[in-house]
Design a protein around this motif. Structure first.
Motif, short mmCIF file in Angstrom:
data_model
loop_
_atom_site.label_atom_id
_atom_site.label_comp_id
_atom_site.label_asym_id
_atom_site.label_seq_id
_atom_site.Cartn_x
_atom_site.Cartn_y
_atom_site.Cartn_z
N MET A 1 0.83 -1.20 0.00
CA MET A 1 0.00 0.00 0.00
C MET A 1 0.87 1.25 0.00
N ILE A 2 1.87 1.29 0.86
CA ILE A 2 2.77 2.44 0.91
C ILE A 2 3.48 2.62 -0.43
N ARG A 3 3.99 1.52 -0.98
CA ARG A 3 4.69 1.62 -2.26
C ARG A 3 3.76 2.10 -3.37
N ALA A 4 2.52 1.60 -3.40
CA ALA A 4 1.58 2.01 -4.44
C ALA A 4 1.24 3.49 -4.33
N VAL A 5 1.10 4.01 -3.11
CA VAL A 5 0.85 5.44 -2.94
C VAL A 5 2.03 6.24 -3.48
N LEU A 6 3.24 5.88 -3.06
CA LEU A 6 4.41 6.66 -3.46
C LEU A 6 4.74 6.50 -4.94
N ASP A 7 4.36 5.37 -5.53
CA ASP A 7 4.57 5.18 -6.97
C ASP A 7 3.70 6.11 -7.80
N ASN A 8 2.63 6.63 -7.19
CA ASN A 8 1.68 7.45 -7.94
C ASN A 8 1.70 8.92 -7.55
N CYS A 9 2.72 9.34 -6.81
CA CYS A 9 2.92 10.76 -6.51
C CYS A 9 4.40 10.97 -6.24
N ASP A 10 4.82 12.22 -6.14
CA ASP A 10 6.24 12.45 -5.83
C ASP A 10 6.43 13.02 -4.43
N CYS A 11 5.53 12.64 -3.53
CA CYS A 11 5.67 13.01 -2.12
C CYS A 11 6.65 12.09 -1.42
N GLY A 12 7.05 12.45 -0.21
CA GLY A 12 7.99 11.65 0.55
C GLY A 12 7.30 10.85 1.64
N LEU A 13 8.11 10.09 2.39
CA LEU A 13 7.61 9.25 3.47
C LEU A 13 8.19 9.72 4.79
N LEU A 14 7.31 9.91 5.78
CA LEU A 14 7.70 10.10 7.16
C LEU A 14 7.55 8.74 7.81
N LEU A 15 8.66 8.09 8.10
CA LEU A 15 8.64 6.72 8.61
C LEU A 15 8.66 6.73 10.13
N ASP A 16 7.54 6.34 10.73
CA ASP A 16 7.46 6.26 12.19
C ASP A 16 7.83 4.84 12.60
N LEU A 17 9.02 4.70 13.22
CA LEU A 17 9.51 3.37 13.56
C LEU A 17 8.78 2.77 14.74
N ASN A 18 8.25 3.60 15.63
CA ASN A 18 7.44 3.05 16.72
C ASN A 18 6.10 2.55 16.21
N ASN A 19 5.48 3.29 15.29
CA ASN A 19 4.25 2.80 14.67
C ASN A 19 4.49 1.46 13.97
N LEU A 20 5.63 1.38 13.28
CA LEU A 20 5.99 0.12 12.62
C LEU A 20 6.12 -1.01 13.63
N LEU A 21 6.80 -0.75 14.74
CA LEU A 21 6.96 -1.78 15.77
C LEU A 21 5.61 -2.19 16.34
N VAL A 22 4.77 -1.21 16.66
CA VAL A 22 3.43 -1.50 17.19
C VAL A 22 2.65 -2.39 16.23
N ASN A 23 2.68 -2.06 14.96
CA ASN A 23 1.95 -2.86 13.96
C ASN A 23 2.53 -4.26 13.84
N SER A 24 3.85 -4.37 13.94
CA SER A 24 4.46 -5.70 13.82
C SER A 24 4.04 -6.60 14.97
N VAL A 25 3.86 -6.02 16.16
CA VAL A 25 3.39 -6.79 17.31
C VAL A 25 1.91 -7.14 17.14
N ASN A 26 1.11 -6.14 16.78
CA ASN A 26 -0.34 -6.34 16.71
C ASN A 26 -0.75 -7.24 15.55
N HIS A 27 0.02 -7.23 14.46
CA HIS A 27 -0.36 -8.00 13.27
C HIS A 27 0.63 -9.11 12.95
N ALA A 28 1.57 -9.35 13.87
CA ALA A 28 2.47 -10.51 13.80
C ALA A 28 3.26 -10.59 12.49
N PHE A 29 4.04 -9.53 12.23
CA PHE A 29 4.95 -9.60 11.08
C PHE A 29 6.33 -9.11 11.50
N ASP A 30 7.31 -9.36 10.66
CA ASP A 30 8.71 -9.01 10.92
C ASP A 30 8.93 -7.55 10.51
#
Length: 261
Positions: free
Chosen positions: A136-165
């Motif tokens: 989803m993130i890649r598809a959004v960025l592939d279709n615009c020239d905006c940047g990404l603000l990467l929240d590493l804590n949000n990523l960690l929270v999601n990895s725990v809640n949704h069981a991914f690496d």
């Protein structure tokens, strides 16, 4: 607490300054001392409703008032059918929705005239659609020239809640589009209904620093990293100083290594 000379820049919540007037003096005083990056809450690029152009123009006024190098908001929606939801709500994960978000984000960037970053949010349910979170993130960025603000804590929270690496997640997103990183920590009781909550009320966690280390090894010239802390600033001065020092050491180590190669 760290002196202002040791602080490189500050992120401000854009929505607190949209009305201008009495807040303009505060903005001017802050701008005299720091580089300021506006971070918004209500752009709602994932909504099916049209963009709120009055809101976009108010954001633009703040961005230009502080001469921000970029500004940001969240990859989500906060209103639908004219109803304000009062929360950062994840969207369905479909290619059509990704293209719609990208079109909205590109229009915002074009109107404001500065680079616009989208932040990955913490989510507490699996969203329907044919795309994964990283697709989803890649598809959004592939279709615009905006940047990404990467929240590493949000990523960690999601990895725990949704069981991914979380490291596999980082492997799958376009790291070259990352302009800014958020670091944060969660208190030990930051759990609701079996879900880890993105609480921003504790020192940055060990796993978040591990993600930062992994990221900066691969993106040593990362433009900006910041600490988010939403509560108890007076009581956590030493913790903030320690977080700043540790984040700086990680970034500096890999930046120095990249210059010697």
């Amino acid at each position: 607490m760290a002196s202002k000379e040791s602080i490189d820049w500050l992120e401000i919540i854009t929505d607190r300054y949209l009305d201008g007037n009495e807040k303009d003096g505060e903005l001017h005083a802050l701008r005299e001392q720091f580089v300021l990056i506006p971070h918004g809450l209500e752009m709602s690029v994932g909504s099916g409703d049209p963009l709120d152009l009055d809101y976009v123009n108010a954001v633009a006024r703040v961005v230009h008032a502080v001469d921000a190098p970029w500004f940001s908001d969240h990859l989500c929606f906060t209103r639908e059918n004219g109803i304000e939801l009062g929360n950062l709500v994840p969207t369905v994960q479909t290619l059509d929705k990704a293209k719609s978000i990208a079109a909205n984000a590109q229009r915002v960037q074009d109107i404001v005239g500065r680079p616009f970053l989208l932040e990955n949010i913490a989510t507490y349910m699996e969203m329907p659609g044919e795309l994964s979170q990283t697709e989803m993130i890649r598809a959004v960025l592939d279709n615009c020239d905006c940047g990404l603000l990467l929240d590493l804590n949000n990523l960690l929270v999601n990895s725990v809640n949704h069981a991914f690496d979380p490291f596999a997640y980082l492997e799958e997103i376009p790291l070259e589009r990352v302009v800014q990183v958020h670091l944060a920590g969660n208190s030990e009781d930051a759990h609701v209904g079996g879900m880890l909550i993105d609480s921003h009320d504790a020192p940055v966690g060990r796993q978040v620093y591990e993600l930062l280390d992994w990221l900066v090894q691969r993106r040593p010239e990362l433009p900006a990293v910041m600490i988010e802390r939403d509560t108890a600033f007076e009581e956590c001065a030493q913790e903030l100083d320690a977080d700043l020092s540790r984040a700086r050491s990680i970034v500096a180590r890999h930046a120095a290594g990249s210059r010697t190669r």
